[in-house]
Design a protein around this motif. Sequence first.
Motif, PDB file in Angstrom:
ATOM      1  N   ALA A 176     -32.724 -30.591  95.368  1.00 36.58           N
ATOM      2  CA  ALA A 176     -31.585 -29.728  95.099  1.00 36.58           C
ATOM      3  C   ALA A 176     -30.466 -30.514  94.459  1.00 36.58           C
ATOM      4  O   ALA A 176     -30.381 -31.744  94.576  1.00 36.58           O
ATOM      5  CB  ALA A 176     -31.084 -29.077  96.388  1.00 36.58           C
ATOM      6  N   VAL A 177     -29.581 -29.793  93.791  1.00 36.77           N
ATOM      7  CA  VAL A 177     -28.362 -30.370  93.236  1.00 36.77           C
ATOM      8  C   VAL A 177     -27.310 -29.274  93.130  1.00 36.77           C
ATOM      9  O   VAL A 177     -27.643 -28.121  92.828  1.00 36.77           O
ATOM     10  CB  VAL A 177     -28.619 -31.023  91.857  1.00 36.77           C
ATOM     11  CG1 VAL A 177     -29.069 -29.994  90.821  1.00 36.77           C
ATOM     12  CG2 VAL A 177     -27.391 -31.775  91.376  1.00 36.77           C
ATOM     13  N   ARG A 178     -26.069 -29.633  93.399  1.00 37.32           N
ATOM     14  CA  ARG A 178     -24.980 -28.682  93.211  1.00 37.32           C
ATOM     15  C   ARG A 178     -24.758 -28.440  91.728  1.00 37.32           C
ATOM     16  O   ARG A 178     -24.733 -29.371  90.931  1.00 37.32           O
ATOM     17  CB  ARG A 178     -23.694 -29.200  93.846  1.00 37.32           C
ATOM     18  CG  ARG A 178     -23.714 -29.279  95.348  1.00 37.32           C
ATOM     19  CD  ARG A 178     -22.327 -29.585  95.884  1.00 37.32           C
ATOM     20  NE  ARG A 178     -22.320 -29.685  97.330  1.00 37.32           N
ATOM     21  CZ  ARG A 178     -22.461 -30.821  98.000  1.00 37.32           C
ATOM     22  NH1 ARG A 178     -22.597 -31.964  97.348  1.00 37.32           N
ATOM     23  NH2 ARG A 178     -22.447 -30.808  99.320  1.00 37.32           N
ATOM     24  N   MET A 179     -24.605 -27.193  91.378  1.00 39.19           N
ATOM     25  CA  MET A 179     -24.446 -26.814  89.986  1.00 39.19           C
ATOM     26  C   MET A 179     -23.274 -25.865  89.812  1.00 39.19           C
ATOM     27  O   MET A 179     -23.077 -24.954  90.618  1.00 39.19           O
ATOM     28  CB  MET A 179     -25.712 -26.139  89.460  1.00 39.19           C
ATOM     29  CG  MET A 179     -26.908 -27.063  89.341  1.00 39.19           C
ATOM     30  SD  MET A 179     -26.732 -28.228  87.968  1.00 39.19           S
ATOM     31  CE  MET A 179     -26.947 -27.122  86.572  1.00 39.19           C
ATOM     32  N   GLU A 180     -22.512 -26.077  88.754  1.00 40.05           N
ATOM     33  CA  GLU A 180     -21.470 -25.141  88.372  1.00 40.05           C
ATOM     34  C   GLU A 180     -22.031 -24.001  87.536  1.00 40.05           C
ATOM     35  O   GLU A 180     -21.501 -22.889  87.578  1.00 40.05           O
ATOM     36  CB  GLU A 180     -20.373 -25.858  87.586  1.00 40.05           C
ATOM     37  CG  GLU A 180     -19.653 -26.941  88.361  1.00 40.05           C
ATOM     38  CD  GLU A 180     -18.797 -26.379  89.474  1.00 40.05           C
ATOM     39  OE1 GLU A 180     -18.396 -25.200  89.392  1.00 40.05           O
ATOM     40  OE2 GLU A 180     -18.525 -27.120  90.443  1.00 40.05           O
ATOM     41  N   LEU A 181     -23.088 -24.271  86.812  1.00 37.17           N
ATOM     42  CA  LEU A 181     -23.710 -23.288  85.943  1.00 37.17           C
ATOM     43  C   LEU A 181     -25.018 -22.795  86.532  1.00 37.17           C
ATOM     44  O   LEU A 181     -25.695 -23.503  87.273  1.00 37.17           O
ATOM     45  CB  LEU A 181     -23.966 -23.885  84.554  1.00 37.17           C
ATOM     46  CG  LEU A 181     -22.749 -24.422  83.807  1.00 37.17           C
ATOM     47  CD1 LEU A 181     -23.185 -25.047  82.491  1.00 37.17           C
ATOM     48  CD2 LEU A 181     -21.737 -23.323  83.561  1.00 37.17           C
ATOM     49  N   ASP A 182     -25.366 -21.594  86.176  1.00 35.30           N
ATOM     50  CA  ASP A 182     -26.597 -20.981  86.656  1.00 35.30           C
ATOM     51  C   ASP A 182     -27.728 -21.327  85.690  1.00 35.30           C
ATOM     52  O   ASP A 182     -28.107 -20.529  84.824  1.00 35.30           O
ATOM     53  CB  ASP A 182     -26.418 -19.468  86.784  1.00 35.30           C
ATOM     54  CG  ASP A 182     -27.600 -18.798  87.450  1.00 35.30           C
ATOM     55  OD1 ASP A 182     -28.349 -19.477  88.182  1.00 35.30           O
ATOM     56  OD2 ASP A 182     -27.776 -17.583  87.240  1.00 35.30           O
ATOM     57  N   MET A 183     -28.281 -22.510  85.851  1.00 36.50           N
ATOM     58  CA  MET A 183     -29.335 -22.966  84.972  1.00 36.50           C
ATOM     59  C   MET A 183     -30.334 -23.803  85.743  1.00 36.50           C
ATOM     60  O   MET A 183     -30.018 -24.378  86.790  1.00 36.50           O
ATOM     61  CB  MET A 183     -28.768 -23.768  83.800  1.00 36.50           C
ATOM     62  CG  MET A 183     -28.001 -25.006  84.214  1.00 36.50           C
ATOM     63  SD  MET A 183     -27.187 -25.827  82.816  1.00 36.50           S
ATOM     64  CE  MET A 183     -28.615 -26.302  81.848  1.00 36.50           C
ATOM     65  N   VAL A 184     -31.539 -23.876  85.217  1.00 33.67           N
ATOM     66  CA  VAL A 184     -32.598 -24.648  85.840  1.00 33.67           C
ATOM     67  C   VAL A 184     -32.447 -26.117  85.459  1.00 33.67           C
ATOM     68  O   VAL A 184     -32.177 -26.448  84.308  1.00 33.67           O
ATOM     69  CB  VAL A 184     -33.983 -24.133  85.410  1.00 33.67           C
ATOM     70  CG1 VAL A 184     -35.094 -24.966  86.042  1.00 33.67           C
ATOM     71  CG2 VAL A 184     -34.139 -22.663  85.776  1.00 33.67           C
ATOM     72  N   VAL A 185     -32.634 -26.993  86.417  1.00 36.57           N
ATOM     73  CA  VAL A 185     -32.655 -28.428  86.175  1.00 36.57           C
ATOM     74  C   VAL A 185     -34.104 -28.869  86.065  1.00 36.57           C
ATOM     75  O   VAL A 185     -34.897 -28.649  86.987  1.00 36.57           O
ATOM     76  CB  VAL A 185     -31.943 -29.195  87.295  1.00 36.57           C
ATOM     77  CG1 VAL A 185     -32.030 -30.700  87.048  1.00 36.57           C
ATOM     78  CG2 VAL A 185     -30.494 -28.758  87.397  1.00 36.57           C
ATOM     79  N   MET A 186     -34.451 -29.486  84.954  1.00 37.23           N
ATOM     80  CA  MET A 186     -35.837 -29.810  84.665  1.00 37.23           C
ATOM     81  C   MET A 186     -36.206 -31.255  84.987  1.00 37.23           C
ATOM     82  O   MET A 186     -37.374 -31.550  85.230  1.00 37.23           O
ATOM     83  CB  MET A 186     -36.150 -29.553  83.186  1.00 37.23           C
ATOM     84  CG  MET A 186     -35.928 -28.111  82.749  1.00 37.23           C
ATOM     85  SD  MET A 186     -37.038 -26.948  83.576  1.00 37.23           S
ATOM     86  CE  MET A 186     -38.623 -27.475  82.908  1.00 37.23           C
ATOM     87  N   ASN A 187     -35.248 -32.130  84.986  1.00 34.78           N
ATOM     88  CA  ASN A 187     -35.521 -33.554  85.107  1.00 34.78           C
ATOM     89  C   ASN A 187     -35.273 -34.068  86.518  1.00 34.78           C
ATOM     90  O   ASN A 187     -34.332 -33.652  87.192  1.00 34.78           O
ATOM     91  CB  ASN A 187     -34.659 -34.351  84.129  1.00 34.78           C
ATOM     92  CG  ASN A 187     -34.930 -33.987  82.694  1.00 34.78           C
ATOM     93  OD1 ASN A 187     -36.064 -33.760  82.303  1.00 34.78           O
ATOM     94  ND2 ASN A 187     -33.868 -33.937  81.892  1.00 34.78           N
ATOM     95  N   ARG A 188     -36.111 -34.994  86.935  1.00 31.97           N
ATOM     96  CA  ARG A 188     -35.963 -35.609  88.247  1.00 31.97           C
ATOM     97  C   ARG A 188     -34.577 -36.209  88.420  1.00 31.97           C
ATOM     98  O   ARG A 188     -33.975 -36.095  89.498  1.00 31.97           O
ATOM     99  CB  ARG A 188     -37.035 -36.683  88.442  1.00 31.97           C
ATOM    100  CG  ARG A 188     -36.937 -37.433  89.751  1.00 31.97           C
ATOM    101  CD  ARG A 188     -37.981 -38.533  89.826  1.00 31.97           C
ATOM    102  NE  ARG A 188     -37.826 -39.507  88.755  1.00 31.97           N
ATOM    103  CZ  ARG A 188     -36.963 -40.506  88.771  1.00 31.97           C
ATOM    104  NH1 ARG A 188     -36.156 -40.683  89.820  1.00 31.97           N
ATOM    105  NH2 ARG A 188     -36.889 -41.350  87.751  1.00 31.97           N
ATOM    106  N   GLU A 189     -34.082 -36.836  87.356  1.00 31.90           N
ATOM    107  CA  GLU A 189     -32.790 -37.505  87.416  1.00 31.90           C
ATOM    108  C   GLU A 189     -31.635 -36.545  87.600  1.00 31.90           C
ATOM    109  O   GLU A 189     -30.531 -36.957  87.961  1.00 31.90           O
ATOM    110  CB  GLU A 189     -32.568 -38.328  86.144  1.00 31.90           C
ATOM    111  CG  GLU A 189     -33.517 -39.500  85.977  1.00 31.90           C
ATOM    112  CD  GLU A 189     -34.877 -39.092  85.426  1.00 31.90           C
ATOM    113  OE1 GLU A 189     -35.759 -39.959  85.338  1.00 31.90           O
ATOM    114  OE2 GLU A 189     -35.062 -37.898  85.084  1.00 31.90           O
ATOM    115  N   GLY A 190     -31.868 -35.275  87.357  1.00 33.56           N
ATOM    116  CA  GLY A 190     -30.825 -34.290  87.508  1.00 33.56           C
ATOM    117  C   GLY A 190     -30.609 -33.811  88.928  1.00 33.56           C
ATOM    118  O   GLY A 190     -29.628 -33.110  89.190  1.00 33.56           O
ATOM    119  N   TYR A 191     -31.487 -34.173  89.832  1.00 26.05           N
ATOM    120  CA  TYR A 191     -31.394 -33.745  91.216  1.00 26.05           C
ATOM    121  C   TYR A 191     -30.785 -34.825  92.098  1.00 26.05           C
ATOM    122  O   TYR A 191     -30.996 -36.019  91.865  1.00 26.05           O
ATOM    123  CB  TYR A 191     -32.768 -33.349  91.752  1.00 26.05           C
ATOM    124  CG  TYR A 191     -33.276 -32.055  91.168  1.00 26.05           C
ATOM    125  CD1 TYR A 191     -32.857 -30.833  91.687  1.00 26.05           C
ATOM    126  CD2 TYR A 191     -34.166 -32.050  90.103  1.00 26.05           C
ATOM    127  CE1 TYR A 191     -33.311 -29.645  91.148  1.00 26.05           C
ATOM    128  CE2 TYR A 191     -34.623 -30.860  89.563  1.00 26.05           C
ATOM    129  CZ  TYR A 191     -34.199 -29.662  90.087  1.00 26.05           C
ATOM    130  OH  TYR A 191     -34.654 -28.476  89.556  1.00 26.05           O
TER     131      TYR A 191
END
Length: 126
Positions: A98-113
């Motif tokens: 999981a990761v906190r997001m301001e935008l409603d979009m999918v995170v595709m990369n491992r580094e993004g979590y």
Amino acid sequence: QVQLVESGGRLVQAGDSLRLSCAVSGGTFSSLAMGWFRQAPGKQRELVCGFSRSGRGTQYVDSVKGRFTIPRDNAKNTIVLQMDSPKPEDTTVYYCTAVRMELDMVVMNREGYAYWGQGTQVTVSS
């Protein structure tokens, strides 16, 4: 801190189905983009599926499309991975992320979590 705990991994036979769950605590659930990764020994951690904070946006790796789904009826603070027609090549450890997001979009990369569970083992026998 956000904490994630996976459950549901088990030994199944090819052709069976199973359902993985991830319980979320310590954060605002509605603000989290989330996903499932898997990592076989000696291989990179691979995205299985991801979904946006609203749950309306989803992405699946090609190898699981049509077989794995994220149900729409998940309980609050819990996400689910429904695995239909699992194959032996699906055998590995599955991780919730999981990761906190301001935008409603999918995170595709491992580094993004930012947050990871400890994993749950799925074994599919032929």
